[in-house]
Design a protein around this motif. Structure first.
Motif, mmCIF file in Angstrom:
data_model
loop_
_atom_site.group_PDB
_atom_site.id
_atom_site.type_symbol
_atom_site.label_atom_id
_atom_site.label_comp_id
_atom_site.label_asym_id
_atom_site.label_seq_id
_atom_site.Cartn_x
_atom_site.Cartn_y
_atom_site.Cartn_z
ATOM 1 N N GLY A 89 0.783 -1.219 0.000
ATOM 2 C CA GLY A 89 0.000 0.000 0.000
ATOM 3 C C GLY A 89 0.817 1.273 0.000
ATOM 4 O O GLY A 89 0.327 2.332 -0.434
ATOM 5 N N ASN A 90 2.054 1.221 0.470
ATOM 6 C CA ASN A 90 2.909 2.417 0.443
ATOM 7 C C ASN A 90 3.139 2.913 -0.982
ATOM 8 O O ASN A 90 3.398 4.096 -1.206
ATOM 9 C CB ASN A 90 4.262 2.120 1.094
ATOM 10 N N HIS A 91 3.038 1.993 -1.937
ATOM 11 C CA HIS A 91 3.262 2.341 -3.334
ATOM 12 C C HIS A 91 1.968 2.664 -4.076
ATOM 13 O O HIS A 91 2.010 3.210 -5.187
ATOM 14 C CB HIS A 91 3.954 1.184 -4.072
ATOM 15 N N THR A 92 0.819 2.324 -3.489
ATOM 16 C CA THR A 92 -0.425 2.372 -4.271
ATOM 17 C C THR A 92 -1.574 3.168 -3.647
ATOM 18 O O THR A 92 -2.609 3.338 -4.292
ATOM 19 C CB THR A 92 -0.953 0.948 -4.518
ATOM 20 N N ARG A 93 -1.425 3.661 -2.433
ATOM 21 C CA ARG A 93 -2.572 4.331 -1.793
ATOM 22 C C ARG A 93 -3.013 5.593 -2.534
ATOM 23 O O ARG A 93 -4.136 6.058 -2.355
ATOM 24 C CB ARG A 93 -2.250 4.659 -0.333
ATOM 25 N N TRP A 94 -2.152 6.146 -3.358
ATOM 26 C CA TRP A 94 -2.505 7.334 -4.132
ATOM 27 C C TRP A 94 -3.460 7.011 -5.278
ATOM 28 O O TRP A 94 -4.106 7.909 -5.832
ATOM 29 C CB TRP A 94 -1.240 7.997 -4.682
ATOM 30 N N ILE A 95 -3.555 5.743 -5.622
ATOM 31 C CA ILE A 95 -4.440 5.323 -6.714
ATOM 32 C C ILE A 95 -5.891 5.322 -6.224
ATOM 33 O O ILE A 95 -6.182 4.879 -5.116
ATOM 34 C CB ILE A 95 -4.036 3.919 -7.221
ATOM 35 N N HIS A 96 -6.785 5.802 -7.039
ATOM 36 C CA HIS A 96 -8.213 5.911 -6.727
ATOM 37 C C HIS A 96 -8.435 6.776 -5.488
ATOM 38 O O HIS A 96 -9.135 6.404 -4.550
ATOM 39 C CB HIS A 96 -8.843 4.526 -6.530
ATOM 40 N N ASP A 97 -7.822 7.934 -5.497
ATOM 41 C CA ASP A 97 -7.952 8.891 -4.398
ATOM 42 C C ASP A 97 -8.694 10.123 -4.927
ATOM 43 O O ASP A 97 -8.188 10.845 -5.783
ATOM 44 C CB ASP A 97 -6.563 9.270 -3.884
ATOM 45 N N GLU A 98 -9.878 10.357 -4.414
ATOM 46 C CA GLU A 98 -10.701 11.464 -4.920
ATOM 47 C C GLU A 98 -10.028 12.817 -4.729
ATOM 48 O O GLU A 98 -10.099 13.687 -5.601
ATOM 49 C CB GLU A 98 -12.071 11.446 -4.243
ATOM 50 N N ALA A 99 -9.384 13.015 -3.593
ATOM 51 C CA ALA A 99 -8.740 14.303 -3.319
ATOM 52 C C ALA A 99 -7.594 14.582 -4.287
ATOM 53 O O ALA A 99 -7.314 15.742 -4.620
ATOM 54 C CB ALA A 99 -8.232 14.337 -1.877
ATOM 55 N N LEU A 100 -6.938 13.522 -4.762
ATOM 56 C CA LEU A 100 -5.837 13.673 -5.717
ATOM 57 C C LEU A 100 -6.333 13.729 -7.158
ATOM 58 O O LEU A 100 -5.589 14.134 -8.058
ATOM 59 C CB LEU A 100 -4.835 12.519 -5.574
ATOM 60 N N GLY A 101 -7.565 13.277 -7.384
ATOM 61 C CA GLY A 101 -8.096 13.249 -8.742
ATOM 62 C C GLY A 101 -7.649 12.051 -9.542
ATOM 63 O O GLY A 101 -7.645 12.089 -10.778
ATOM 64 N N THR A 102 -7.276 10.967 -8.848
ATOM 65 C CA THR A 102 -6.732 9.786 -9.539
ATOM 66 C C THR A 102 -7.737 8.645 -9.596
ATOM 67 O O THR A 102 -7.362 7.471 -9.532
ATOM 68 C CB THR A 102 -5.447 9.305 -8.851
ATOM 69 N N THR A 103 -9.018 8.977 -9.728
ATOM 70 C CA THR A 103 -10.054 7.950 -9.702
ATOM 71 C C THR A 103 -10.356 7.359 -11.076
ATOM 72 O O THR A 103 -11.245 6.522 -11.201
ATOM 73 C CB THR A 103 -11.359 8.521 -9.114
ATOM 74 N N GLY A 104 -9.615 7.776 -12.105
ATOM 75 C CA GLY A 104 -9.885 7.279 -13.456
ATOM 76 C C GLY A 104 -9.011 6.121 -13.881
ATOM 77 O O GLY A 104 -9.104 5.653 -15.018
#
Length: 199
Positions: A89-104
């Motif tokens: 998860g240290n490498h992937t928690r940024w994926i599918h994060d609404e605040a970051l805009g990475t939900t696509g």
């Protein structure tokens, strides 16, 4: 593309490069700086190289430039290739994060050399449709893909010998999965709440 001599991508190195679509990152890179690709809205694909050992920030606080996620505002991302041998998860928690805009992000590819995927690594990444596993993979830990409800089919590699509890639980769209012969036990709640048609 970036040369093999590069080991570090600094803070805000490509921030605001709105026309950048893809950037192959060499396996010599060991560090992604804060906001390295921030606001690269047209960036479609990215590689997490095998040398990344640090936690990739999930901070969306633009006032704290030194801790901003490298992928803040990368709303165009669709494909992530991961080369880290023991991915967690240290490498992937940024994926599918609404605040970051990475939900696509819809596709994750694990490169050859990846041997393990840690627990809850992609939990509730509901937009994921495609996952490609390498022939080197031996272990998927508990809950790694739990709640990835847009997955429809999966082919697990022959090298895989250990699959933890609830790995595919609540992957409600999953209809077809190919299990390797090396699997000797079906873990607790492995396929719970699925619409499986073929195994």
């Amino acid at each position: 593309s970036l040369g093999k001599a590069i080991t570090n991508i600094g803070s805000h190195a490509f921030s605001g490069c709105s026309q950048l679509r893809e950037l192959p990152i060499p396996d010599t890179v060991t560090s992604l700086g804060a906001g390295a690709f921030a606001s690269c809205q047209n960036l479609e694909a990215i590689i997490i190289p095998e040398g990344i050992k640090h936690t990739i920030s999930t901070s969306a606080d633009t006032e704290a430039a030194s801790t901003l996620s490298p992928f803040h505002g990368c709303s165009g991302l669709r494909k992530v290739t991961i080369m880290v041998p023991m991915t967690n998860g240290n490498h992937t928690r940024w994926i599918h994060d609404e605040a970051l805009g990475t939900t696509g992000i819809t596709e994750v590819i694990f490169g050859e050399g990846v041997t393990a995927i840690g627990g809850d690594t992609f939990r509730d990444c509901s937009t994921l449709e495609t996952i490609v596993f390498p022939g080197s993979l031996t272990t998927i830990d508990s809950g790694a893909f739990r709640g990835c409800r847009n997955l429809k089919q999966l082919s697990l590699p022959a090298s895989l010998s250990s699959v933890g509890n609830s790995v595919f639980r609540e992957c409600t769209g999953l209809q077809t999965i190919e299990l390797p012969s090396a699997i000797t036990a079906i873990a607790d709640q492995l396929f719970m709440d699925l619409s499986l048609i073929h195994i």
